[in-house]
Write an enzyme that holds these catalytic residues in place. Structure first.
Site, PDB file in Angstrom:
ATOM      1  N   ALA A 214      55.099  47.600  35.341  1.00 51.87           N
ATOM      2  CA  ALA A 214      54.841  48.869  34.664  1.00 51.87           C
ATOM      3  C   ALA A 214      54.378  49.859  35.725  1.00 51.87           C
ATOM      4  O   ALA A 214      53.843  49.457  36.771  1.00 51.87           O
ATOM      5  CB  ALA A 214      53.763  48.669  33.610  1.00 51.87           C
TER       6      ALA A 214
ATOM      7  N   GLY B 192      55.161  43.754  34.487  1.00 48.67           N
ATOM      8  CA  GLY B 192      56.042  44.151  33.387  1.00 48.67           C
ATOM      9  C   GLY B 192      57.515  43.881  33.692  1.00 48.67           C
ATOM     10  O   GLY B 192      58.322  43.727  32.772  1.00 48.67           O
TER      11      GLY B 192
ATOM     12  N   GLU C 161      57.980  40.389  32.854  1.00 51.97           N
ATOM     13  CA  GLU C 161      57.890  40.330  31.380  1.00 51.97           C
ATOM     14  C   GLU C 161      59.195  40.802  30.734  1.00 51.97           C
ATOM     15  O   GLU C 161      59.626  40.266  29.710  1.00 51.97           O
ATOM     16  CB  GLU C 161      56.691  41.152  30.898  1.00 51.97           C
ATOM     17  CG  GLU C 161      55.392  40.522  31.380  1.00 51.97           C
ATOM     18  CD  GLU C 161      54.153  41.252  30.922  1.00 51.97           C
ATOM     19  OE1 GLU C 161      53.928  42.381  31.403  1.00 51.97           O
ATOM     20  OE2 GLU C 161      53.421  40.709  30.083  1.00 51.97           O
TER      21      GLU C 161
ATOM     22  N   GLU D 210      48.951  41.058  37.609  1.00 48.74           N
ATOM     23  CA  GLU D 210      48.024  41.862  36.805  1.00 48.74           C
ATOM     24  C   GLU D 210      46.558  41.525  37.052  1.00 48.74           C
ATOM     25  O   GLU D 210      45.710  42.418  37.087  1.00 48.74           O
ATOM     26  CB  GLU D 210      48.333  41.709  35.309  1.00 48.74           C
ATOM     27  CG  GLU D 210      49.535  42.525  34.844  1.00 48.74           C
ATOM     28  CD  GLU D 210      50.836  41.761  34.909  1.00 48.74           C
ATOM     29  OE1 GLU D 210      50.918  40.757  35.657  1.00 48.74           O
ATOM     30  OE2 GLU D 210      51.783  42.157  34.213  1.00 48.74           O
TER      31      GLU D 210
HETATM   32  N1  CO8 Z   1      54.032  51.138  39.745  1.00 51.19           N
HETATM   33  C1  CO8 Z   1      54.147  52.320  40.382  1.00 51.19           C
HETATM   34  N2  CO8 Z   1      54.659  52.436  41.620  1.00 51.19           N
HETATM   35  C2  CO8 Z   1      55.080  51.312  42.227  1.00 51.19           C
HETATM   36  C3  CO8 Z   1      54.992  50.039  41.622  1.00 51.19           C
HETATM   37  C4  CO8 Z   1      54.447  49.996  40.310  1.00 51.19           C
HETATM   38  N3  CO8 Z   1      54.351  48.854  39.616  1.00 51.19           N
HETATM   39  N4  CO8 Z   1      55.475  49.112  42.471  1.00 51.19           N
HETATM   40  C5  CO8 Z   1      55.860  49.789  43.576  1.00 51.19           C
HETATM   41  N5  CO8 Z   1      55.628  51.103  43.425  1.00 51.19           N
HETATM   42  C6  CO8 Z   1      55.898  52.171  44.373  1.00 51.19           C
HETATM   43  C7  CO8 Z   1      54.862  52.169  45.489  1.00 51.19           C
HETATM   44  O1  CO8 Z   1      53.683  52.856  45.083  1.00 51.19           O
HETATM   45  C8  CO8 Z   1      55.624  52.878  46.583  1.00 51.19           C
HETATM   46  O2  CO8 Z   1      55.586  54.253  46.305  1.00 51.19           O
HETATM   47  P1  CO8 Z   1      55.233  55.306  47.512  1.00 51.19           P
HETATM   48  O3  CO8 Z   1      56.427  55.165  48.440  1.00 51.19           O
HETATM   49  O4  CO8 Z   1      55.173  56.616  46.807  1.00 51.19           O
HETATM   50  O5  CO8 Z   1      53.959  54.843  48.134  1.00 51.19           O
HETATM   51  C9  CO8 Z   1      57.082  52.441  46.364  1.00 51.19           C
HETATM   52  O6  CO8 Z   1      57.135  51.941  45.034  1.00 51.19           O
HETATM   53  C10 CO8 Z   1      57.507  51.311  47.298  1.00 51.19           C
HETATM   54  O7  CO8 Z   1      56.540  50.272  47.188  1.00 51.19           O
HETATM   55  P2  CO8 Z   1      55.762  49.673  48.462  1.00 51.19           P
HETATM   56  O8  CO8 Z   1      55.651  50.687  49.541  1.00 51.19           O
HETATM   57  O9  CO8 Z   1      54.498  49.053  47.946  1.00 51.19           O
HETATM   58  O10 CO8 Z   1      56.824  48.551  48.909  1.00 51.19           O
HETATM   59  P3  CO8 Z   1      56.490  47.198  49.693  1.00 51.19           P
HETATM   60  O11 CO8 Z   1      57.813  46.655  50.133  1.00 51.19           O
HETATM   61  O12 CO8 Z   1      55.442  47.415  50.714  1.00 51.19           O
HETATM   62  O13 CO8 Z   1      55.869  46.225  48.575  1.00 51.19           O
HETATM   63  C11 CO8 Z   1      55.727  45.254  46.395  1.00 51.19           C
HETATM   64  C12 CO8 Z   1      56.663  45.821  47.490  1.00 51.19           C
HETATM   65  C13 CO8 Z   1      55.107  43.931  46.887  1.00 51.19           C
HETATM   66  C14 CO8 Z   1      56.590  44.983  45.176  1.00 51.19           C
HETATM   67  C15 CO8 Z   1      54.603  46.285  46.073  1.00 51.19           C
HETATM   68  O14 CO8 Z   1      55.210  47.542  45.793  1.00 51.19           O
HETATM   69  C16 CO8 Z   1      53.754  45.945  44.885  1.00 51.19           C
HETATM   70  O15 CO8 Z   1      52.887  45.090  44.990  1.00 51.19           O
HETATM   71  N6  CO8 Z   1      53.967  46.643  43.757  1.00 51.19           N
HETATM   72  C17 CO8 Z   1      53.132  46.546  42.584  1.00 51.19           C
HETATM   73  C18 CO8 Z   1      53.444  45.284  41.848  1.00 51.19           C
HETATM   74  C19 CO8 Z   1      52.523  45.157  40.666  1.00 51.19           C
HETATM   75  O16 CO8 Z   1      51.312  45.075  40.786  1.00 51.19           O
HETATM   76  N7  CO8 Z   1      53.128  45.121  39.459  1.00 51.19           N
HETATM   77  C20 CO8 Z   1      52.403  44.967  38.223  1.00 51.19           C
HETATM   78  C21 CO8 Z   1      52.054  46.299  37.655  1.00 51.19           C
HETATM   79  S1  CO8 Z   1      50.978  46.162  36.266  1.00 51.19           S
HETATM   80  C22 CO8 Z   1      51.998  45.736  35.009  1.00 51.19           C
HETATM   81  O17 CO8 Z   1      53.195  45.592  35.169  1.00 51.19           O
HETATM   82  C23 CO8 Z   1      51.330  45.571  33.701  1.00 51.19           C
HETATM   83  C24 CO8 Z   1      52.315  45.262  32.604  1.00 51.19           C
HETATM   84  C25 CO8 Z   1      51.697  45.488  31.273  1.00 51.19           C
HETATM   85  C26 CO8 Z   1      51.574  46.961  30.988  1.00 51.19           C
HETATM   86  C27 CO8 Z   1      51.279  47.213  29.578  1.00 51.19           C
HETATM   87  C28 CO8 Z   1      51.258  48.705  29.225  1.00 51.19           C
HETATM   88  C29 CO8 Z   1      50.109  49.552  29.732  1.00 51.19           C
END
Ligand code: CO8
Length: 265
Positions: free
Chosen positions: A74, A120, A123, A143
């Site tokens: 998400a 998400g 999911e 999460e």
């Molecule tokens: N949300 C928003 N932006 C994201 C997300 C995300 N989940 N994942 C990546 N991005 C963005 C980064 O912020 C980055 O943006 P910017 O260039 O502007 O800084 C861009 O995508 C590229 O990402 P990275 O630079 O981080 O790329 P890396 O190759 O270094 O890392 C990863 C890749 C490991 C995938 C890393 O991006 C990461 O850890 N992402 C987050 C993963 C995460 O924590 N996902 C879970 C999110 S919480 C969730 O899904 C809850 C679900 C339930 C929600 C219910 C409703 C409220």
């Protein structure tokens, strides 16, 4: 993308192959690793409504744009400032429009996992009826590292798919699994080379498409009913409560500031 692709909303592309009775739905927010925001969820609902109604389409494949991510979760930026009520609302609306809609769909849906499937994003794949990954895929539920729990159904669907022990370990440790580990525990059914991913999903769709549509709808409903309980609601309530904690703020701040979280323990 060529002319066969149709755009829905800002970030969904669909390709309807009427000859082979299958639609490919692609989430296209490559710069944000296809993270799910409200717009994606609304456009996905629109794409699914079409597939649901169109009798010439008998199955669908969901995938992500680019080589890096299926869906990296998400959109953290979108929900970061939410309070409990907004979080509960987003979780329940998301389930209604996308996650539970897919799980209870009248036609089979295959997840073509082309890279990161996190939070998400995993999911979303868990809601699909069949999961195929490429060799680069990484699957996980980060999460708890954000001060949250999965809020789009994983606490319910993951134990059904991989068993209680593997589900608990994935959720509690936040450890990402590569495609081989994912296949070993039954999280994905098949692994193929990246260039073979859609071809493999299409070959599964071809087998599905030879069966009776009514049987498929009844089979999905029957298999799902084996697992019905109230856990989905409990997950939404627990998810919302965490938005009132300091550690949620710290976990999401740390991600956006590209540092490790410093949780109150
Ligand atoms: N949300 C928003 N932006 C994201 C997300 C995300 N989940 N994942 C990546 N991005 C963005 C980064 O912020 C980055 O943006 P910017 O260039 O502007 O800084 C861009 O995508 C590229 O990402 P990275 O630079 O981080 O790329 P890396 O190759 O270094 O890392 C990863 C890749 C490991 C995938 C890393 O991006 C990461 O850890 N992402 C987050 C993963 C995460 O924590 N996902 C879970 C999110 S919480 C969730 O899904 C809850 C679900 C339930 C929600 C219910 C409703 C409220």
């Amino acid at each position: 993308m060529n002319d066969n692709w149709k755009k829905i909303g800002v970030s969904i592309m669909c390709k309807h192959d009427f000859k082979n009775h299958v639609t490919i739905i692609k989430i296209c927010r490559q710069k944000q690793l296809n993270a799910l925001n409200k717009e994606v969820i609304n456009s996905m609902e629109e794409a699914l409504d079409y597939v649901e109604r169109e009798s010439k389409i008998r199955s669908a494949i969901i995938t992500g744009e680019g080589e890096k991510a299926f869906v990296a979760g998400a959109d953290i930026k979108e929900f970061k400032s939410f309070k409990k009520e907004e979080a509960n609302f987003l979780s329940s609306v998301g389930k209604q429009k996308l996650f539970n809609k897919i799980a209870n769909f009248n036609k089979p849906i295959i997840a073509a996992i082309n890279g990161y499937a996190l939070g998400g994003g995993l999911e979303l794949a868990l809601s699909c009826h069949i999961r195929v990954a490429n060799t680069r895929a990484m699957l996980g539920l980060p999460e708890c590292k954000l001060g949250l729990i999965p809020g789009y159904g994983a606490t319910q669907r993951l134990p059904m798919i991989v068993g209680f022990g593997h589900a608990m370990e994935m959720i509690l440790t936040c450890k990402m699994l590569n495609s081989e580990e994912s296949r070993r525990i039954g999280l994905v059914n098949h692994i193929v080379e990246p260039e073979e991913l859609i071809k493999k999903c299409l070959s599964i769709a071809q087998l599905i498409n030879k069966t009776s549509p009514e049987s498929l709808t009844a089979a999905i409903k029957s298999v799902n009913s084996a697992f019905s309980n109230d856990g989905d609601n409990i997950e939404t309530i627990e998810f919302g409560k965490l938005f009132e904690t300091e550690n949620f703020k710290e976990g999401t701040d740390a991600f956006l500031e590209k540092r490790s979280p410093n949780f109150n323990r």
